[in-house]
Design a protein around this motif. Structure first.
Motif, PDB file in Angstrom:
ATOM      1  N   UNK B 224       0.847  -1.192   0.000  1.00 34.52           N
ATOM      2  CA  UNK B 224       0.000   0.000   0.000  1.00 34.52           C
ATOM      3  C   UNK B 224       0.883   1.243   0.000  1.00 34.52           C
ATOM      4  N   UNK B 225       0.369   2.293  -0.618  1.00 33.58           N
ATOM      5  CA  UNK B 225       1.160   3.517  -0.716  1.00 33.58           C
ATOM      6  C   UNK B 225       1.529   4.093   0.650  1.00 33.58           C
ATOM      7  N   UNK B 226       0.628   3.918   1.630  1.00 31.55           N
ATOM      8  CA  UNK B 226       0.973   4.521   2.926  1.00 31.55           C
ATOM      9  C   UNK B 226       2.162   3.839   3.586  1.00 31.55           C
ATOM     10  N   UNK B 228       4.756   2.567   1.744  1.00 31.37           N
ATOM     11  CA  UNK B 228       5.876   3.141   0.992  1.00 31.37           C
ATOM     12  C   UNK B 228       6.140   4.562   1.467  1.00 31.37           C
ATOM     13  N   UNK B 229       5.060   5.332   1.682  1.00 32.71           N
ATOM     14  CA  UNK B 229       5.221   6.715   2.122  1.00 32.71           C
ATOM     15  C   UNK B 229       5.952   6.771   3.455  1.00 32.71           C
ATOM     16  N   UNK B 230       5.596   5.889   4.383  1.00 36.65           N
ATOM     17  CA  UNK B 230       6.237   5.954   5.694  1.00 36.65           C
ATOM     18  C   UNK B 230       7.702   5.543   5.598  1.00 36.65           C
ATOM     19  N   UNK B 231       8.000   4.643   4.641  1.00 39.46           N
ATOM     20  CA  UNK B 231       9.403   4.284   4.428  1.00 39.46           C
ATOM     21  C   UNK B 231      10.155   5.503   3.870  1.00 39.46           C
ATOM     22  N   UNK B 232       9.506   6.225   2.981  1.00 37.29           N
ATOM     23  CA  UNK B 232      10.147   7.411   2.414  1.00 37.29           C
ATOM     24  C   UNK B 232      10.321   8.501   3.458  1.00 37.29           C
TER      25      UNK B 232
END
Lengths: 308, 336, 546
Positions: B224-226, B228-232
């Motif tokens: 899920x994008x969220x 990936x976002x938290x990894x970023x």
């Protein structure tokens, strides 16, 4: 397709080895004298003890023991029961009975489970649906052995519709009542699974498109909704074969069916661990093979799997 | 106001596809009165109403469901009975007088006596604890074990997944009852039968089911994008698993585990019935049912009473699971 | 002007109202809808999601969802009122009188049946299979533009690409030569060039068969290009209808005007505010991001240890000057998202170098990487997937501050309020949860979260693609405004060239992993060098109309 079958087959090998190893390990690799473990704490004649040592090659290293155990399993050299009978012969007599029982149970759960499940799913929220759902919950909540006793007393003794216990021949007719008891819990699960699956599929886009093509309602239901809903149900039925084996122990005990379950039931009661280990080993083989068959069926039903 | 289009001068000229089409028919240009079709702000933010988390929303829909209300009242009652059995009966369940063998219900003993002359009602009340304990602790163990293994397998994938998946398959290949029979043949277990041996046995063969569900749920969430976002944003891979992936994978696990709690209680009774479950000196519904089978035809109620207690308990948990499933399933919530 | 004498409408919808029963009570999805489709004519219904456009069209073929029903009005098909017609009548009409082409090619074919089977059952149900049904099937598929139709009929849907599937669905919709075809967003899931081919083909087929088309679309440009008549719906009502070109050039209703102003494909041509280039920044030669010979090769496992190599990104080089926007444009499979992943350091390049503010990324240690994370932030496409549904808006925006240990609790709260204000969301939103917000609002929250760490660059991966036009315009405007205020640099990944015009200074056009064009936005739009770019530009629907 061939590569799919091959892949599945290769995947089953570690499972099979693991499962038999687990069984073997549980019995032989525990602290203490394996012979004492096998005897279930009962005194044994030296002859039986020697036979066991030979059967399980207890003087050899563990891996060799296990290897020879596997070899014995595949050659059906399953040793002797404490009463001096070949376990192989006991199994040969009991197996057809259990097979008949399982066929009856499977047929009941598959046929009725799917039919009721489809009707309930198509009429979600209506009276039929609610009634069937509540009944299925009841069937799941009441343990099989209680259901078995109740049906035995009511149908067998009080109403006299069927014999409360099964004779040595265990004919198809005699097995209907035990088969019903054995299949009842799974029937409820199949029903619920089919229902859920139908409810999910009937709102699927491709079902709407099928309707838009001008297909009749019955055709949309059978060719599109039912066909697609069967995929998870078939998977469940395969896995359920194992549960049936377990359930057979209880059901055969209640109705005195001379099948594998009963054999196992008695072996446990009398503490005959070697017989228990032998039977469970065979059952694991059956279960693993059944799973392979289900995988094939699954691939047949779902082309996406076949080509994946 | 509706105006009729005057013949388009360009209509006769040859036109390519990419220049639009002009009809051969007269088409009215209709404009709805603005008073009837007022413009609203683009994407206005709703500021009224209380904020609701997903769990809060599920809870709101849950507490209105009759299935949930009935099952949770029953479950609370069962827990109270298990915790404080002496509140519900003053009769000592171990006080058995053979004279009362199979005696009928009398005042103070509403369900009569069993073969040994013990009070059936009192035994059923005191038997609650063992059955419930097996159900609760088996569920906790399977959830801990299954979620951990399933989440790691699903999240990291690769060889870890392959190994853990096969490991699960091995335990899955042994049907619960068969596996339990083998386990209980172990000298360690055979000679020390207690609720804990049953719990451990059931958990050992029950975890792969939860692990499969957890693995599936995690695989669905992990990309899920969220996440990936938290990894970023700088969150480590493992922390992203703990903080974002696992919480979002819990719903199906909770649903299945609630139902399983009931199923494990049945499994315990079945094992006790076969003779590989709880030791006979522990009061449990399974043991009472097992010992009642010998006089089933003469006095069926001895079996029916504990079976009824057992069934109602199991039914409560299954109903609760059903209600929770409906509340947590976004598809079911939309009412589609 | 060839005016047909006393034309009889094929479909006439009069004062239609459709109501959905929901647990919260009845909802009026459509009110007072009127429309007329003449034989052989194409009529487009345009509107945003939730405008009632699909619901209106589906009522004509009796396919409303179970909880919806026609509560008032008439649906006259060839003079017969279908508003309360029984299911039996619809079964007769569907297929050979009224056909349908659905929206999503991925979910509308039954995955377990071969394509041929699904076409054949359509023919059979309508009594058109003939003695040689398989030849008929092949013919129908060939008509829809599927090459090698006999072999294709023997395949399953998952063996088809999206465009192929859509062709199969068009074949099914037109197999029985219906008089009316309902096309519900038939190409919105496809790449623009594929979209154009398929719509062209649909046009040819329907004009040959004399089939009238009711086209449902969110794209006003596309509607104007493909239909004679356009109907604009807004919140369940028809706000304006009329001849396509007339409506486009001379909109009357404020909503229609708003739509035309916001549609990127149309806006670009209208001389409405187009991105003002940041020439000063570009001139300074201060590049935030430099990508050199970037390559990514994926291994594709084919079973039994065999592997195929797939080059997703092939030696791509470009630079992004500080404070400007570079758009990376391409169709699906062009490798544009893979570039974004590598720039975000979520994926390791096979070869080549990414330099961020003078630092080579391949040389970064764990610790430096952690710092780097602060300076480059992503915004993703799916507004429903980019926020954790379990986190409140406050926790969502606070998370990056917490991870990097910035400020005390009170300071963090103040910062969250500021960030919400920056993206024009009321501070009261912070106690809400993502499921309570619309797609556009979620995207704003995602922007606020990205801004929390005061990054220098934001990578927008299709950040506005899933939004309705008006909301899309609003978010684009916000991005623009933030760039002006904060001097942000954007790497803007998109499949939509029209949007590029509004936001980008420079454009990188990708085709199958290769960079085929790299120039300023103006150059690309006025004098594109590669054929591929020109194809893309041409395929923008409605671009040639104004």
């Amino acid at each position: 397709m061939i590569s799919f079958v091959l892949k599945r087959f290769l995947q089953l090998i570690p499972v099979f080895i693991g499962a038999t190893l687990l069984v073997y390990f549980l019995v032989f690799a525990t602290p203490g004298d394996p012979i004492a473990a096998l005897s279930g704490g009962k005194p044994m004649s030296p002859a039986v003890e020697d036979a066991l040592r030979a059967q399980y090659n207890l003087d050899k290293p563990f891996w060799v023991q296990y290897g020879l155990y596997l070899k014995n399993l595949f050659t059906f050299d399953l040793g002797m029961s404490f009463s001096g009978q070949e376990v192989k012969d006991l199994l040969a007599r009991a197996f057809p009975v259990t097979a008949r029982l399982a066929v009856i149970a499977m047929a009941i759960e598959a046929v009725f489970g799917i039919i009721f499940g489809v009707i309930a799913g198509m009429r979600k929220g209506k009276i039929f649906d609610s009634t069937v759902l509540v009944l299925s919950l009841l069937v799941i909540a009441v343990p099989t052995f209680v259901l078995g006793f109740v049906l035995q007393v009511v149908v067998g003794v009080q109403l006299g519709w069927a014999k409360p216990t099964v004779s040595g021949q265990a004919t198809w007719g005699e097995l209907i009542l035990p088969g019903l008891v054995l299949g009842l819990v799974s029937f409820a699960y199949v029903l619920r699974l089919t229902r859920t699956s139908v409810i999910e599929n009937k709102t699927a886009d491709y079902v709407r498109t099928a309707t838009a093509k001008g297909l009749s309602r019955p055709r949309v239901i059978t060719v599109h909704i039912l066909r697609n809903s069967l995929i998870p149900v078939v998977t469940y039925l395969g896995a359920d074969l194992g549960a049936l084996m377990g359930g057979a122990i209880v059901t055969e005990g209640i109705f005195n069916v001379p099948g594998i379950g009963n054999l196992l039931f008695k072996a446990i009661r009398f503490g005959e661990t070697p017989t228990v280990v032998a039977i469970v080993g065979v059952l694991v083989i059956i279960f693993v093979v059944a799973n392979l068959v289900v995988d094939m069926l699954y691939a047949l039903l779902d082309p996406r799997i076949r080509y994946a | 106001m509706p105006e009729n289009l005057t013949p388009n001068p360009e209509a006769g000229a040859p036109r390519g596809k990419r220049e639009g089409k002009v009809s051969n028919y007269k088409i009215e240009h209709f404009v709805a009165p603005i008073s009837e079709t007022p413009l609203q702000g683009v994407d206005a933010v709703k500021e009224t109403g209380k904020p609701l988390s997903m769990w809060a929303e599920a809870w709101r829909s849950l507490r209105k469901r009759p299935l949930f209300i009935i099952s949770s009242i029953l479950i609370v009652a069962i827990i109270v009975v298990a915790a404080l059995p002496n509140l519900f009966t003053s009769v000592d369940p171990t006080h058995c007088v053979l004279e009362n063998s199979n005696g009928p219900a009398v005042s103070g003993h509403p369900m009569g006596y069993n073969f040994q002359g013990c009070d059936i009602y009192s035994r059923a009340i005191y038997g609650t604890r063992a059955s419930l304990m097996v159900g609760v602790f088996t569920t906790i163990l399977t959830v801990l074990l299954g979620t951990t293994i399933g989440a790691l397998a699903g999240y990291y994938g690769g060889w870890l997944d392959a190994v853990l998946a096969r490991l699960g398959d091995v335990f899955f290949a042994l049907p619960l009852i068969l596996g339990a029979i083998i386990m209980m043949q172990l000298p360690v277990f055979r000679d020390n039968k207690s609720p804990w041996t049953v719990i451990v046995t059931l958990a050992v063969f029950g975890w792969p089911q939860i692990a499969r569900i957890a693995r599936g749920a995690v695989i669905e969430v992990r990309n899920a994008d969220f996440v990936t976002a938290s990894r970023a944003l700088g969150l480590s891979r493992f922390k992203a698993l703990l903080r974002h992936v696992v919480p979002n994978s819990l719903a199906p696990i909770i649903v299945v585990s609630t139902v399983n709690l009931g199923v494990y209680i049945v499994a315990e009774a079945t094992l006790s019935f076969i003779g590989v479950g709880l030791p006979p000196d522990i009061m449990s519904w399974g043991n009472d049912i097992a010992s009642a089978q010998t006089q089933l035809r003469s006095n069926p109620m001895v079996l029916m009473w504990p079976a009824l207690f057992l069934s109602v308990t199991v039914l409560s948990f299954i109903m609760l699971g059903d209600a929770v499933r409906d509340a947590l399933d976004p598809k079911a919530r939309k009412g589609a | 002007m060839s005016e047909v004498s006393a034309p009889k409408p094929l479909l006439e919808i009069k004062d239609l109202a459709i109501t959905f029963s929901t647990p919260e009570g009845p909802v009026n999805a459509v009110r007072n809808a009127n429309l007329t489709v003449m034989p052989g004519e194409t009529v487009a219904i345009v509107g945003e999601s939730g405008s009632g456009k699909s619901t209106t069209a589906l009522s004509a073929i009796g396919l409303l969802p179970g909880n919806g029903k026609v509560s008032a009005g008439q649906i006259l098909f060839d003079g017969e009122d279908l508003a309360q017609a029984p299911e039996k009548r619809f079964v007769e009409l569907r297929g050979n009188h009224i056909g349908m082409v659905p929206q999503d090619p991925m979910s509308n074919l039954n995955p377990v049946w071969k394509i041929g089977f699904q076409v054949k059952e359509t023919l059979k149900a309508n009594g058109l299979a003939g003695d040689k049904p398989n030849e008929r099937v092949a013919q129908v598929l060939a008509d829809a533009g599927l090459p090698n139709p006999a072999a294709r009929a023997n395949q399953y849907p998952h063996e088809f690409s999206g465009g192929m599937r859509q062709r199969a669905l068009i074949a099914i919709g037109l197999a029985c030569r219906p008089r009316l075809l309902i096309a519900d967003e038939p190409t919105s899931a496809l790449d623009v060039t594929v979209q154009q081919q398929i719509l062209d083909h649909l046009d040819t087929m329907t004009s040959e068969l004399g089939t009238a088309v009711l086209l449902i679309t969110h794209d006003l440009g596309l509607a104007a290009e493909r239909a004679e008549k356009v109907i604009v719906m807004y919140k369940g009502q028809v706000v304006e209808s009329g001849p396509a070109l007339e409506l486009l050039r001379n909109p009357q209703h404020p909503y229609t005007k708003r739509l035309i102003n916001s549609a990127p494909s149309l806006a670009a041509k209208q001389g409405v505010e187009v991105k003002t280039p940041h020439e000063e920044q570009a001139a300074k030669n201060d590049n935030v991001l430099e990508v050199k010979d970037l390559t990514k090769v994926f291994d594709i496992r084919k079973g039994f240890g065999r592997k195929d190599k797939f080059t997703a990104v092939d030696k791509v080089s470009f630079a992004v000057p500080r404070g400007t926007t570079t758009a990376v444009v391409g169709e699906s499979g062009s490798g544009k998202s893979t570039i974004a992943q590598m720039v975000l350091n979520l994926l390791e390049p096979t070869s080549g170098e990414i330099t961020f503010d003078g630092q080579k990324m391949s040389k970064l240690s764990e610790k430096e990487l952690f710092k780097f994370r602060r300076r480059v932030q992503p915004i993703f496409q799916d507004p429903y997937g980019s926020l954790d549904p379990m986190y409140s808006i406050y926790r969502t925006i606070e998370e990056p501050l917490r991870i990097h240990g910035i400020g005390s609790t009170a300071e963090r709260e103040k910062k969250v309020r500021e960030l919400l204000d920056q993206v024009s969301m009321p501070a009261s939103t912070m106690h809400r949860f993502p499921n309570e917000l619309s797609g556009g609002q979620r995207q704003r929250i995602a922007i606020a979260r990205a801004l929390a760490l005061q990054p220098e660059m934001i990578v927008c991966d299709e950040a506005v693609s899933a939004l309705d036009v008006l909301v899309q315009a609003q978010v684009l405007e916000l991005l623009q405004q933030l760039q002006d205020e904060l001097g942000l640099t954007y790497l803007f990944i998109t499949h939509d060239l029209a949007v590029v015009r509004q936001i980008a200074d420079d454009v990188v056009v990708m085709e199958r992993g290769k960079m085929v064009e790299h120039a300023s936005t103006d150059e690309v739009f006025t004098s594109a060098q590669s054929d591929y770019t020109r194809n893309l530009l041409n395929a923008i629907p409605g671009a040639t109309l104004l």
